[in-house]
Design an enzyme around this catalytic site. Sequence first.
Site, PDB file in Angstrom:
ATOM      1  CG  ASP A 164      -1.866  -1.169   1.282  1.00 50.62           C
ATOM      2  OD1 ASP A 164      -2.210  -1.692   0.208  1.00 50.62           O
ATOM      3  OD2 ASP A 164      -2.247  -1.571   2.388  1.00 50.62           O
ATOM      4  CD  GLU A 182     -10.340  -1.139  -1.252  1.00 55.10           C
ATOM      5  OE1 GLU A 182     -10.819  -1.411  -0.133  1.00 55.10           O
ATOM      6  OE2 GLU A 182      -9.608  -1.927  -1.877  1.00 55.10           O
TER       7      GLU A 182
END
Length: 338
Positions: free
Chosen positions: A20, A181
Amino acid sequence: MGKVKIVRVTNPIIRGFYPDPSVCKANGKYYMVCSSFEYFPGVPLFESEDLINWKQIGHCLTRKTQVDLHEIDSSGGVFAPTIRYNNGRFYMVTTNDTYHKNFYVYTDNIYGEWSEPVFVEQDGIDPSLFFEDGKTYFMSNGSDPADNNGCIFQCEIDAATGKKLTESKPVWKGSGGRYLESPHLYHFGEWYYIMAAEGVDGIVCKEMELDIDADPCNCDGKYNVSLDKMDALSLRWCHLREYKEEYYKFADGCLSLRGVKAGLSDASFRVVSTNEDYSFYAKCGGEEVFMGKAGTKYLSSEVAGGFTGTVMAMYAVNKNGNEDKWAVFSRLDWEQGI
């Protein structure tokens, strides 16, 4: 305009457990943060001058007062951080998903300590910050209470306190894909743009090309790790959930761990990995014994589920919890293969 070279870069540019990634640019350099989940210190921080060669310079969450990881399960904890720079200050905003809290920390010195957490009372995950004209906007995903469908929420906040200055409102409901998201807001020219993810995690590319003004370099990312190279201050160490300093000792090229709740014995362990399998070996009394083999796929997120993947670690156990027993690790060698 100077000559631009096309440099072929082989992924990964950073090997290891750094999912991420989020990047911002400040003062002529690039800064990256990554998820850390249930591990401490939290949110590793990297620096680069060319987006290819990265050096870890610290962590954003280094104190227990900044993040609560008590009894957090695998794939819980801190994930999907975003790093931003505004008016001389760096911000790192993220989620402690286990406790469903969005917060950010900040620093005026990228090489120093970060602030105590500033919480924002907006639901969802994957928060991001947007700064414009002296105002700060907070964005995250969530569910619209009007129809319970996924959406992107946004509100204005006081950057000093995290207090909401406007109501959280849905600004976009996606294009029809699931798992809306990771929203981010940008302003180019006369338009504002939302970049968000929809769908599921998939296979990443092996190579990429960047149009940058740089010289070709060897960026294969291979590394070797040993106790001789990793002292107590090494940024490579991470700890499962809570770090207790009294359980660790570093001395003379070895690491000692205080054991709890099981027996200890003198032994050495070896793990050999290929693309398909992990093979486990133990040596006691000079004889090495093959303990077994396990397919790598059973520890992959595609099969096992979750996000955190595989972490190789040392631990110590002691069946007599009232006795002070230590396991001494005198040798640790990790040689990167493929």
